[in-house]
Each structure stands twice: as C-alpha cells, then as structure tokens.
Write a protein that holds these residues in place. Structure first.
Motif, PDB file in Angstrom:
ATOM      1  N   LYS A  37       0.850  -1.189   0.000  1.00 53.70           N
ATOM      2  CA  LYS A  37       0.000   0.000   0.000  1.00 53.70           C
ATOM      3  C   LYS A  37       0.878   1.228   0.000  1.00 53.70           C
ATOM      4  N   THR A  38       0.550   2.162  -0.890  1.00 53.62           N
ATOM      5  CA  THR A  38       1.341   3.384  -0.938  1.00 53.62           C
ATOM      6  C   THR A  38       0.871   4.368   0.126  1.00 53.62           C
ATOM      7  N   ASN A  39      -0.334   4.189   0.646  1.00 52.15           N
ATOM      8  CA  ASN A  39      -0.896   5.108   1.628  1.00 52.15           C
ATOM      9  C   ASN A  39      -1.050   4.366   2.954  1.00 52.15           C
ATOM     10  N   ASN A  40      -0.297   4.756   3.980  1.00 54.76           N
ATOM     11  CA  ASN A  40      -0.369   4.078   5.268  1.00 54.76           C
ATOM     12  C   ASN A  40      -1.351   4.720   6.230  1.00 54.76           C
ATOM     13  N   GLN A  43      -7.914   3.826   7.183  1.00 54.76           N
ATOM     14  CA  GLN A  43      -9.073   3.957   6.305  1.00 54.76           C
ATOM     15  C   GLN A  43     -10.356   4.090   7.130  1.00 54.76           C
ATOM     16  N   MET A  44     -11.362   4.741   6.527  1.00 61.31           N
ATOM     17  CA  MET A  44     -12.671   4.907   7.168  1.00 61.31           C
ATOM     18  C   MET A  44     -13.271   3.532   7.460  1.00 61.31           C
ATOM     19  N   PRO A  45     -13.674   3.281   8.703  1.00 63.25           N
ATOM     20  CA  PRO A  45     -14.297   1.993   9.026  1.00 63.25           C
ATOM     21  C   PRO A  45     -15.634   1.841   8.287  1.00 63.25           C
ATOM     22  N   VAL A  88      -6.367   9.081  14.048  1.00 66.46           N
ATOM     23  CA  VAL A  88      -7.256   9.872  13.202  1.00 66.46           C
ATOM     24  C   VAL A  88      -8.691   9.669  13.678  1.00 66.46           C
ATOM     25  N   ASP A  89      -9.453  10.772  13.812  1.00 67.27           N
ATOM     26  CA  ASP A  89     -10.859  10.692  14.198  1.00 67.27           C
ATOM     27  C   ASP A  89     -11.720  10.551  12.951  1.00 67.27           C
TER      28      ASP A  89
END
Length: 177
Positions: A37-40, A43-45, A88-89
């Motif tokens: 994955k390039t983005n660590n 993710q939104m649940p 993150v919230d």
C-alpha cells in the motif's frame, strides 16, 4: 533405465542466456508487490445494519475497538458514531434516523471483530432504511415553511403499518456500507 532420454529427442535451444553481469541488481525494497500500500493512513471503518421489528443493529466492522476510542451519541431521532483509529478521528455515522428510538434502552456491545450498536425502536415496525428525512423538531424551520395543523402532524407521526405474518419466511432488508 526408465529415466533415460533417448538420443533422438531434440532438446530446445535456449538463446540469449543472461550472464551474471546482466542480471538485475534490485533489492527487495525496490521491487513493488501487488499487496504494497502506498498510503499508510488509516481507512474509514465500514458499517452495516440489520433489523427486527423491535431492534435496529448497526455493526461497525472494525476489529479490537477500545471503549475509549469510540464515541456514540444517541438521540430519539439521531445517531452519531465517531471512532479514533490510528490517531485519526472518523465520523462513521451521523444522521437522522428513519424513526424514533428509546435512548435509555440503546446499547453498545464490543466484540473482538466488530462493535454492535443496538437501537431499541420506539414503535414496532421494520424501517425501509436506517436514515430518514429530519422531522421539523430536529431542524430549525426557515421563513419559507408553513405551519401544519395538529391533524397533519398526527398523521405524519403514525408508524408505517406492517403486514401480519402469513406463515412464510420474510426477507429482511440488509445493507452494508
């Protein structure tokens, strides 16, 4: 012997065999893989819901949620679910419910693989969806709205009638987000 190759068998000729100098020198860190994955960032649940005539159950599909990382706000016609994940919230759910719930009878169940939010319905009927349009008590009226009579208001507050059981198994709506 049984494994011997007959002399008449032709072997394929291989051309352009690379030498050691021509071989690739990339390290494992330089070779991308399909699963990298390039983005660590977290993710939104996701969530899904299902219901009976008396309870709407919302499943937050996130494993190992700690109680201090989940903030659920119940109101008779509103539900807000916020989850802190990886610093993150996320606002997972925020909206006006299709119908009223009994706030004092709603509960949260923490499981290893998900969190269940059980909403006790005020009126016994199946909701066609989780969210509905806000009622006038939930939003501030603007100057363009007109005042309804008490008869109009009482008709709007009536629950949707349900069909009595005919002995067949009913298919219940199910949704996943």
């Amino acid at each position: 012997t049984a494994n011997a190759v007959p002399l008449e068998t032709e072997l394929p000729i291989v051309e352009d065999i690379p030498t050691k100098a021509a071989a690739s020198t990339k390290t494992a860190e330089q070779v991308p893989t399909k699963n990298t994955k390039t983005n660590n960032l977290p993710q939104m649940p996701k969530y899904q819901y299902y219901q009976s005539d008396t309870v709407m159950t919302v499943s937050i599909l996130e494993a190992n949620v700690q109680e201090e990382n989940l903030n659920v706000t119940f109101a008779p016609k509103k539900l807000t679910v916020r989850l802190r994940k990886g610093g993150v919230d996320f606002t997972v759910i925020a909206g006006h419910l299709y119908a009223e719930v009994l706030v004092d009878r709603c509960k949260i169940v923490y499981k290893d693989e998900k969190v269940l939010i059980k909403l006790k319905k005020k009126d016994t009927f199946e909701w066609p969806e989780l969210f509905g349009k806000p009622i006038m008590d939930d939003v501030k009226p603007d100057a363009s709205t007109t005042e309804k009579t008490s008869q109009d208001a009482s008709e709007a507050a009536k629950p949707i009638p349900t069909v009595t059981d005919t002995g067949t198994t009913r298919v219940r709506p199910y949704s996943s987000h």
